[in-house]
Motif scaffolding. Sequence first.
Motif, PDB file in Angstrom:
ATOM      1  N   MET A  51       0.818  -1.209   0.000  1.00  0.00           N
ATOM      2  CA  MET A  51       0.000   0.000   0.000  1.00  0.00           C
ATOM      3  C   MET A  51       0.859   1.269   0.000  1.00  0.00           C
ATOM      4  SD  MET A  51      -3.023  -1.030  -0.254  1.00  0.00           S
ATOM      5  CE  MET A  51      -3.855   0.553  -0.032  1.00  0.00           C
ATOM      6  N   HIS A  52       2.149   1.126   0.255  1.00  0.00           N
ATOM      7  CA  HIS A  52       3.109   2.242   0.166  1.00  0.00           C
ATOM      8  C   HIS A  52       2.749   3.421   1.080  1.00  0.00           C
ATOM      9  CE1 HIS A  52       4.853   0.082  -3.165  1.00  0.00           C
ATOM     10  NE2 HIS A  52       3.700   0.103  -3.805  1.00  0.00           N
ATOM     11  N   LEU A  53       2.289   3.120   2.288  1.00  0.00           N
ATOM     12  CA  LEU A  53       1.957   4.207   3.212  1.00  0.00           C
ATOM     13  C   LEU A  53       3.198   4.901   3.760  1.00  0.00           C
ATOM     14  CD1 LEU A  53      -1.206   3.186   5.267  1.00  0.00           C
ATOM     15  CD2 LEU A  53      -0.990   4.371   3.087  1.00  0.00           C
ATOM     16  N   GLU A  54       4.386   4.373   3.456  1.00  0.00           N
ATOM     17  CA  GLU A  54       5.598   5.098   3.830  1.00  0.00           C
ATOM     18  C   GLU A  54       5.656   6.455   3.123  1.00  0.00           C
ATOM     19  OE1 GLU A  54       6.808   2.547   0.304  1.00  0.00           O
ATOM     20  OE2 GLU A  54       5.579   2.322   2.101  1.00  0.00           O
ATOM     21  N   ARG A  55       4.960   6.573   2.000  1.00  0.00           N
ATOM     22  CA  ARG A  55       4.882   7.872   1.318  1.00  0.00           C
ATOM     23  C   ARG A  55       4.148   8.892   2.182  1.00  0.00           C
ATOM     24  NH1 ARG A  55       2.468   5.770  -4.207  1.00  0.00           N
ATOM     25  NH2 ARG A  55       1.489   7.829  -4.193  1.00  0.00           N
ATOM     26  N   VAL A  56       3.099   8.443   2.856  1.00  0.00           N
ATOM     27  CA  VAL A  56       2.372   9.331   3.765  1.00  0.00           C
ATOM     28  C   VAL A  56       3.286   9.773   4.895  1.00  0.00           C
ATOM     29  CG1 VAL A  56       0.398   9.545   5.318  1.00  0.00           C
ATOM     30  CG2 VAL A  56       0.170   8.247   3.186  1.00  0.00           C
ATOM     31  N   VAL A  57       4.036   8.801   5.434  1.00  0.00           N
ATOM     32  CA  VAL A  57       4.965   9.110   6.525  1.00  0.00           C
ATOM     33  C   VAL A  57       5.986  10.151   6.086  1.00  0.00           C
ATOM     34  CG1 VAL A  57       6.769   8.168   7.997  1.00  0.00           C
ATOM     35  CG2 VAL A  57       4.668   6.872   7.622  1.00  0.00           C
ATOM     36  N   GLN A  58       6.576   9.938   4.921  1.00  0.00           N
ATOM     37  CA  GLN A  58       7.583  10.870   4.422  1.00  0.00           C
ATOM     38  C   GLN A  58       7.010  12.272   4.237  1.00  0.00           C
ATOM     39  OE1 GLN A  58       8.792   8.801   0.888  1.00  0.00           O
ATOM     40  NE2 GLN A  58       9.944   7.240   2.015  1.00  0.00           N
ATOM     41  N   GLN A  59       5.787  12.337   3.733  1.00  0.00           N
ATOM     42  CA  GLN A  59       5.145  13.640   3.506  1.00  0.00           C
ATOM     43  C   GLN A  59       4.808  14.337   4.832  1.00  0.00           C
ATOM     44  OE1 GLN A  59       1.843  12.583   1.000  1.00  0.00           O
ATOM     45  NE2 GLN A  59       3.171  11.948  -0.675  1.00  0.00           N
ATOM     46  N   LEU A  60       4.457  13.552   5.849  1.00  0.00           N
ATOM     47  CA  LEU A  60       4.162  14.152   7.157  1.00  0.00           C
ATOM     48  C   LEU A  60       5.424  14.646   7.845  1.00  0.00           C
ATOM     49  CD1 LEU A  60       1.528  11.603   8.520  1.00  0.00           C
ATOM     50  CD2 LEU A  60       1.094  13.974   7.850  1.00  0.00           C
ATOM     51  N   LEU A  61       6.534  14.024   7.554  1.00  0.00           N
ATOM     52  CA  LEU A  61       7.777  14.378   8.226  1.00  0.00           C
ATOM     53  C   LEU A  61       8.550  15.476   7.496  1.00  0.00           C
ATOM     54  CD1 LEU A  61       9.151  10.845   9.206  1.00  0.00           C
ATOM     55  CD2 LEU A  61       7.977  12.482  10.678  1.00  0.00           C
ATOM     56  N   SER A  62       8.376  15.561   6.171  1.00  0.00           N
ATOM     57  CA  SER A  62       9.214  16.474   5.387  1.00  0.00           C
ATOM     58  C   SER A  62       8.603  17.870   5.286  1.00  0.00           C
ATOM     59  CB  SER A  62       9.425  15.903   3.990  1.00  0.00           C
ATOM     60  OG  SER A  62       8.183  15.796   3.311  1.00  0.00           O
TER      61      SER A  62
END
Length: 458
Positions: free
Chosen positions: A447-458
């Motif tokens: 599901m590639h939710l690491e993209r959400v994580v990266q966007q929340l952190l960056s």
Amino acid sequence: MKLKLREVIQAISGTVVPARVSDESIYGISTDSRKIGQGELFIPLVGEQYDGHDYIINVIQKGAVASLWNRSKSIPEGITIPLILVEDTLKALQELARYYRNKVNPKVVGVTGSNGKTTTKDLIASVLSTHYRVHKTKGNYNNHIGVPLTLLNMPEDTEVAVIEMGMNNRGEIEILTQIAYPDLAVITNIGESHLEFLKTRENIAAAKLEITKGLKENGILILNGDEPLLRTAMEKLDSSYHVIWVGSETGNDRFPIEIRQNLNDVQFRHSSGEEYSLPLLGVHNVINGLMAIEVGIQLGVPLSKIKEGLKHPDLTSMRLEKTITKNGSTLINDAYNASPTSMRASLQILTTFRQYQKRIAILGDMFELGEQAEYYHQEIGQLCASLKLDLLVTTGQLGRLIASSAIEHGMEKRHVYHFENVDEIAPFINQHSDPDSIILVKASRGMHLERVVQQLLS
């Protein structure tokens, strides 16, 4: 690693072309032509959409000293390194790994289970590293290719190897355990992962217990005693193993007496009376910690060093990783993978942090659940409603079922949102969170939710 070319040929019963070769040394193994290094052996594997044999000229140019070669493949012109002919390059890789494991001859700890095997592997390696030279599985190198490569990348002075073993179907763990040949084996639990292929949890338990097929005679088998399926299955096994049951219940050989979840760690008292601390979130990680403690005890690590190892583990990323987002919210990144068991455990963590005014869950599809996929996603939705989350955000076709089930079981519609586009989630969360919020991100890896994580952190 270091092996002589003649040693490799003998280990895999290969035939070398040209027939006369110098006794060169091999300083590494690679199956990836893009990453081959100077002085390494290339092993060309064949998949549905690739054939490593096509890149032989590339690896020669990059410094490979030799390559395995499938006998059925024609040999192109211009080859300037020895080719070792075998019937199957994958099986040859596995045979070579078995040979090298026996040559180095470390103690081997095999770890498998539906959930928690990577964290448990990391904790075991951390505990043992305080007393031994330890080599462990990196990333997701836990399958029929990854396990041999892990063993072949083992330094020659390794004293203990901690090997994670994954699977999708019956027979796969059996192959891995007969390569790694463990002295100790650990089964963390039996969950719902792989129901798509194995159909029942009983079949999953049987598949995980294949790890005993390579366990040394009189070896140590550490099992989750809270799982009735394992106890039932063990009654049917005629074994000489020393079985140790670890779990949350007092009927186990090892269990926690008292558990305290704090903001940054979990503390617990072992049934022996010893106090331990883990820098992890989730009470379920106490069982993983207990298994690591037991492996340490069985291999003679002093208790003081076991405690030190548990306090400072080198953990694989995206597993209940706690960080702070750019707007000051607390983020729990558990996006590496998901199953119903691990999803429940992660959601329960949100309920333990009452100092936050807003608890938010970002959830996506859980894969490999087969015919029971809809049921388990609806069950997670019901759990979200019962936990009284302040905000539920879902994505994916099955994630939609989580959202609808949460609403059906009493969660207000205005607190439930579904997004088809993953990239729309972070901007929405940034508008609905603040430093008094705690956010869980969890779904299956695809599901590639690491993209959400990266966007929340960056």
